[in-house]
Design a protein around this motif. Structure first.
Motif: not given
Length: 205
Positions: A19-30
């Protein structure tokens, strides 16, 4: 991206890391829970054994972020001792350093819309982090005559807001925003102007 391996018992943390990688890459709702599961190398159904939904997963990332943040702030505060001024300035710099080093945690904490009051644990960790800056402000404010001394909570809130503003506008590459100076310099000089206004440092410093 390659699937991450995990050992029995740490799937929960593997999902948080994904999730941390995805949050960094796409934002918390991305991103979706399915994407987090895929990145962690498990089925979407496995996520629900540990988290009720995406917000629950992001809240866990935020909680771990606040724990790291509180430790970073405490270390900065102690590194400046016994000088109240050095300790105070160190906590301001630590804020910026944390945002740079832990972008996923930072976004989960401050940009996801997750309330710090979501759980008692999250609220406690958030309070611990804020209390370090407030303690540094309180130490420094003792050098101001009582009749001119702002409450430590106000003092620390001003610096927190200044630090947060520099991070959001200039250190996280906000679209269309160009930093006129390096973020570190903006923060350092901003704190200097504030402290001179309180008479805590000499005008020529």
């Amino acid at each position: 991206m390659a699937k991450r391996g995990y050992h029995h018992g740490n799937l929960r943390q593997a999902l948080v890391d994904a999730a941390l990688e995805l949050i960094t890459e796409k934002g918390p709702t991305g991103f979706t829970l399915s994407e987090a599961a895929k990145q962690a190398g498990v089925t979407p159904a496995a996520v629900y054994r540990h988290f009720e939904g995406r917000e629950d997963l992001i809240a866990e990332a935020a909680m771990q972020g606040y724990e790291i943040f509180a430790d970073v702030m405490q270390y900065a505060y102690e590194s400046g001792q016994p000088s109240a001024l050095a300790a105070f300035e160190a906590t301001g710099r630590a804020y910026l350093a944390f945002a740079r080093k832990h972008p996923g945690h930072y976004i989960a904490m401050f940009e996801s819309g997750i309330s710090v009051n979501r759980t008692p644990e999250l609220a406690a960790l958030s309070t611990r982090a804020r209390s370090v800056l407030e303690r540094a402000a309180n130490d420094l404010s003792q050098h101001i005559p009582p009749e001119k001394r702002p409450p430590a909570s106000m003092f620390s809130a001003h610096i927190w807001a200044l630090s947060h503003g520099v991070v959001e506008l200039f250190a996280r590459n906000s679209p269309g925003t160009t930093a006129p100076f390096p973020p570190e310099e903006l923060l350092e000089t901003g704190i200097g102007v504030y402290l001179r206004g309180l008479g805590l440092i000499e005008p020529d410093q």
